[in-house]
Enzyme design. Structure first.
Site, PDB file in Angstrom:
ATOM      1  N   LYS A   5       0.848  -1.187   0.000  1.00 20.72           N
ATOM      2  CA  LYS A   5       0.000   0.000   0.000  1.00 20.72           C
ATOM      3  C   LYS A   5       0.889   1.245   0.000  1.00 20.72           C
ATOM      4  CE  LYS A   5      -3.960  -2.201   0.383  1.00 20.72           C
ATOM      5  NZ  LYS A   5      -5.110  -2.280   1.270  1.00 20.72           N
ATOM      6  N   SER A 331     -14.996 -16.383   3.113  1.00 25.68           N
ATOM      7  CA  SER A 331     -15.747 -16.426   1.857  1.00 25.68           C
ATOM      8  C   SER A 331     -15.408 -17.691   1.075  1.00 25.68           C
ATOM      9  CB  SER A 331     -15.440 -15.192   1.020  1.00 25.68           C
ATOM     10  OG  SER A 331     -14.059 -15.044   0.857  1.00 25.68           O
ATOM     11  N   GLU A 382     -20.286 -16.249   3.003  1.00 23.52           N
ATOM     12  CA  GLU A 382     -20.388 -14.810   2.679  1.00 23.52           C
ATOM     13  C   GLU A 382     -21.037 -14.516   1.327  1.00 23.52           C
ATOM     14  OE1 GLU A 382     -16.791 -12.545   3.570  1.00 23.52           O
ATOM     15  OE2 GLU A 382     -16.217 -13.942   5.139  1.00 23.52           O
ATOM     16  N   TRP A 459     -10.989   1.666   5.514  1.00 25.98           N
ATOM     17  CA  TRP A 459     -11.430   1.564   4.121  1.00 25.98           C
ATOM     18  C   TRP A 459     -12.638   2.436   3.808  1.00 25.98           C
ATOM     19  CZ3 TRP A 459     -10.574  -4.479   3.519  1.00 25.98           C
ATOM     20  CH2 TRP A 459      -9.185  -4.709   3.504  1.00 25.98           C
ATOM     21  N   ASP A 497     -12.550  -9.842  11.340  1.00 25.85           N
ATOM     22  CA  ASP A 497     -11.419  -9.603  10.435  1.00 25.85           C
ATOM     23  C   ASP A 497     -10.813  -8.223  10.652  1.00 25.85           C
ATOM     24  OD1 ASP A 497     -11.629 -12.047   9.036  1.00 25.85           O
ATOM     25  OD2 ASP A 497     -13.269 -11.242   7.815  1.00 25.85           O
ATOM     26  N   GLU A 503      -2.020  -1.341   7.852  1.00 25.63           N
ATOM     27  CA  GLU A 503      -1.867  -0.188   6.959  1.00 25.63           C
ATOM     28  C   GLU A 503      -2.342   1.114   7.606  1.00 25.63           C
ATOM     29  OE1 GLU A 503      -4.314  -2.116   4.055  1.00 25.63           O
ATOM     30  OE2 GLU A 503      -5.601  -0.371   3.945  1.00 25.63           O
ATOM     31  N   CYS A 541      -4.229 -10.142   6.640  1.00 30.89           N
ATOM     32  CA  CYS A 541      -3.611 -10.738   5.455  1.00 30.89           C
ATOM     33  C   CYS A 541      -2.404  -9.975   4.929  1.00 30.89           C
ATOM     34  CB  CYS A 541      -4.622 -10.954   4.345  1.00 30.89           C
ATOM     35  SG  CYS A 541      -5.910  -9.734   4.206  1.00 30.89           S
ATOM     36  N   HIS A 592      -3.948 -16.416  -3.745  1.00 31.67           N
ATOM     37  CA  HIS A 592      -3.905 -15.335  -4.732  1.00 31.67           C
ATOM     38  C   HIS A 592      -3.693 -15.841  -6.156  1.00 31.67           C
ATOM     39  CE1 HIS A 592      -3.135 -13.436  -0.854  1.00 31.67           C
ATOM     40  NE2 HIS A 592      -3.839 -12.448  -1.352  1.00 31.67           N
TER      41      HIS A 592
END
Ligand code: GLN
Ligand code: ZN
Length: 658
Positions: A5, A331, A382, A459, A497, A503, A541, A592
């Site tokens: 980020k 999810s 989810e 966020w 979560d 960040e 994560c 990923h």
């Protein structure tokens, strides 16, 4: 390249890799082409380049043969490329060029500061006709300001929204031939500028430097704010009157410049005052009950009834989980079909009844799948969620949503952050329906699934009229109520979560403590309303745990799952020195990519984890949620993961055979 980020934004930065073999050359003429394209339309732009010191500082040394390689030895070579870009810009008729050096908002050692000195002296002589603007943003320059003022640049820009103190500091330090660009319009938020406050800052600069040497600007690039309010048709007029997106921010910049120059009480200024006043006093923003509740939060609300050792016993007695328990992060694949159904429902093409029937079918199927494949703690999948923050924002009071408030996140990907405009509260339960439904389909424990207060804050576009901490505590109380509701509806395991916890770290280390303290408090406030028997999980994560692991321990979650497989369990190094007290699931499957890891690979990763973490503390799970995966690889990988856990259990029971 790795993606991180960009400072404390949600923008992803590709991290260049450097080694002793790195050689730089110009392979793209993008900045020059774009300058010419604008010029052809009669617009002369100031080309923006990432400054050479920031470029090298934010790169990563990757040199196996030479791990201590000094990146700054590459500076001379890099400067040749910058010089070439400048020459071409000069030839194309440019007057100005801008160098972004946002590392000036961070703690720095001597090397990058020395590099800046050398770099700008060199570039100055390489392009003597160009005027240079040097910018920093996102935080104060502090002690770097004196060094910055010595650089051979014509204009220095500072972020006056995050670092108003820089304005005075620079106004004093700059030479007579230098000007100051004052970033008074917040490029990171969506609120209308407070003209009186901005003019007060500008006045200080004007008094110290004279009007001619003061520029007015947004604080940073406007890529972090949405495009324009004219694309919003649903927002009500009152809310809209409090907001300014990028287009409005540009108007604010020119209006402020005019107001600062003339000192007149114009209609624009009066209108701005009225908008500020309307927001300050609005009953839609202020909810005395919520404020009161935050006020009365005490230590006891941020602590579980018993310490972990005790909780662990009662949880185990109830859940009866095997060694190396298996679970997933929340999810399951959000297939085209799932997304299409949600889109149709949103458009009104699908009735609530039909949509809910569809969600029930999907949830039932995913529970059955998890049961059959042999997972120990199940999730509901989810399916009802579009996004882990938006879903909760839509159900909480104090949030609003835009139709087109997109900001770039990476490449062509954008996110549409919710706007937190008022005191946050929870009118009704948000997740109980689908969690209890899922639990009713199985005898195994289902994990309730919530997003944590810090991530919801991080966020979203947040209020600028109260500290971030206060907003986070309001969200934490709403999540706390949801946690308690899940417990009383029979959920024995609940995950909260917090992927954005790291960040949110301030750019300066001196401020880390304070942030980490209140962030952990907010998490504990959200999670401590339940009895010892209820098992609280969290998930994060990313894999940088240095300087951070004690803060994770401070959350006192019973179980944490983290991303670890991509770094080959490297992050677990931190656990050698620090005895992490609670249970932990270092991800053994990199979700990923669609690649299916073999059972042997996952066993190997578990073995590595078991070398630094006692096996009684280990959980087995993927790195992150499976939302972006497809079913075939999900099925195959989970089977391998469960087989790996079974074999690890066997080895642990029969250590002689290892
Ligand atoms: N529970 C979320 C999911 O599985 C977590 C996502 C995340 O960590 N970013 O999708
Ligand atoms: Zn994750």
């Amino acid at each position: 390249m790795e993606m991180t980020k960009w400072f404390d934004t949600n923008y992803h930065n590709l991290v260049p890799e450097l080694s002793s073999k790195t050689q730089f050359r110009l392979t793209s003429t993008k900045p020059i082409d774009e300058f010419q394209e604008a010029k052809a339309q009669g617009i002369e732009t100031r080309t923006v380049l990432k400054g050479p010191a920031t470029f090298l500082q934010l790169s990563k040394v990757k040199d196996d043969a030479n791990p201590n390689f000094d990146r700054w030895t590459l500076l001379d070579d890099l400067l040749m490329v910058y010089a070439e870009v400048l020459r071409r810009l000069e030839q194309a008729g440019a007057t100005w060029v801008q160098f972004d050096e946002p590392i000036l908002s961070q703690d720095l050692d001597q090397a990058p500061l020395e590099a800046m000195k050398k770099a700008y002296a060199f570039l100055r002589s390489a392009a003597p006709k160009l005027k240079f603007c040097l910018t920093t943003y996102f935080g104060p320059m502090r002690d770097h300001a004196a060094r910055v003022a010595e650089l051979p640049v014509d204009l220095v820009h500072c972020d006056a929204t995050r670092a108003p103190e820089d304005v005075e500091r620079l106004a004093k330090a700059l030479r007579k031939d230098q000007a100051l660009s004052v970033g008074v319009v917040d490029g990171r938020n969506i609120w209308k500028n407070n003209f009186d406050a901005s003019l007060a800052i500008l006045k200080k600069a004007q008094a110290a430097m004279g009007d001619e040497r003061v520029w007015v600007a947004p604080s940073c690039s406007l890529m972090h704010a949405p495009m324009g309010l004219r694309y919003e048709t649903q927002l009500d007029a009152e809310l809209k009157s409090w907001l300014a997106f990028s287009e409005e921010k540009l108007h604010e910049v020119s209006t402020l410049a005019e107001l600062a120059a003339t000192g007149k009480e114009t209609a624009a200024l009066k209108e701005n005052r009225a908008a500020m006043e309307s927001r300050r006093t609005s009953t839609r923003i202020h909810n005395p009950e919520v404020k009161q509740r935050v006020q009365s939060v005490g230590e006891q609300d941020m602590r579980r009834a018993s310490p972990y050792i005790r909780r662990k016993e009662v949880q185990q007695a109830r859940l009866n989980l095997p060694l190396f328990p298996t679970t997933t992060i929340g999810s399951f694949p959000q297939t085209k079909e799932v997304r299409a159904m949600r889109a149709r429902w949103k458009k009104g093409e699908l009735s609530n009844e039909d949509y809910n029937r569809f969600l029930a079918e999907e949830t039932t199927r995913v529970i059955e799948f998890q049961d059959n494949v042999g997972l120990d703690v199940l999730v509901h999948g989810e399916y009802e969620r579009n996004d882990m923050v938006e879903y909760f924002g839509e159900k909480l009071d104090g949030f609003t949503f835009t139709e087109n408030g997109w900001v770039q996140s990476y490449g062509s990907r954008c996110v549409k952050p919710p706007i937190i405009f008022g005191d946050v509260s929870r009118p009704e339960a948000m997740t109980v329906r689908w969690s209890t439904f899922a639990q009713s389909q199985t005898k195994k424990p289902v994990k309730g699934m919530l997003t944590g207060p810090v991530t919801i804050l991080q966020w979203s576009f947040v209020r600028d009229d109260q500290p971030r901490k206060d907003t986070t505590f309001q969200i934490a109380l709403a999540i706390r109520d949801e946690v308690v509701d899940l417990e009383s509806n029979g959920l024995q395991v609940i995950q909260i979560d917090e992927p954005a916890m790291r960040e949110g770290l301030p750019l300066r280390k001196t401020e880390w403590r304070d942030y980490l303290n209140w962030a952990a408090q907010a998490f504990r406030l959200a999670s401590s309303g339940v009895s010892d028997e209820t098992q609280i999980h969290t998930h994060m994560c990313y894999c940088e745990f240095n300087n951070f692991i004690d803060s994770i321990a401070a959350l006192d979650a019973d179980v944490i799952s983290i991303e670890a497989s991509r770094s080959d369990m490297e992050l677990l190094e931190a656990f050698k020195e620090f005895d992490y007290p609670n249970a932990i699931g270092p991800g053994v499957w990199d979700i990923h990519s669609p690649r299916v890891p073999s059972q042997a690979e996952m066993e190997d990763l578990l073995g590595k984890a078991a070398r630094v973490i006692p096996v009684e503390q280990l959980w087995v799970n993927p790195d992150c949620g499976l939302k972006t995966r497809a079913w075939p690889e999900t099925e195959a990988s989970l089977k391998h993961m469960i087989a790996a856990a079974q074999s690890a259990r066997k080895n642990a029971r029969e250590p002689a055979m290892v």
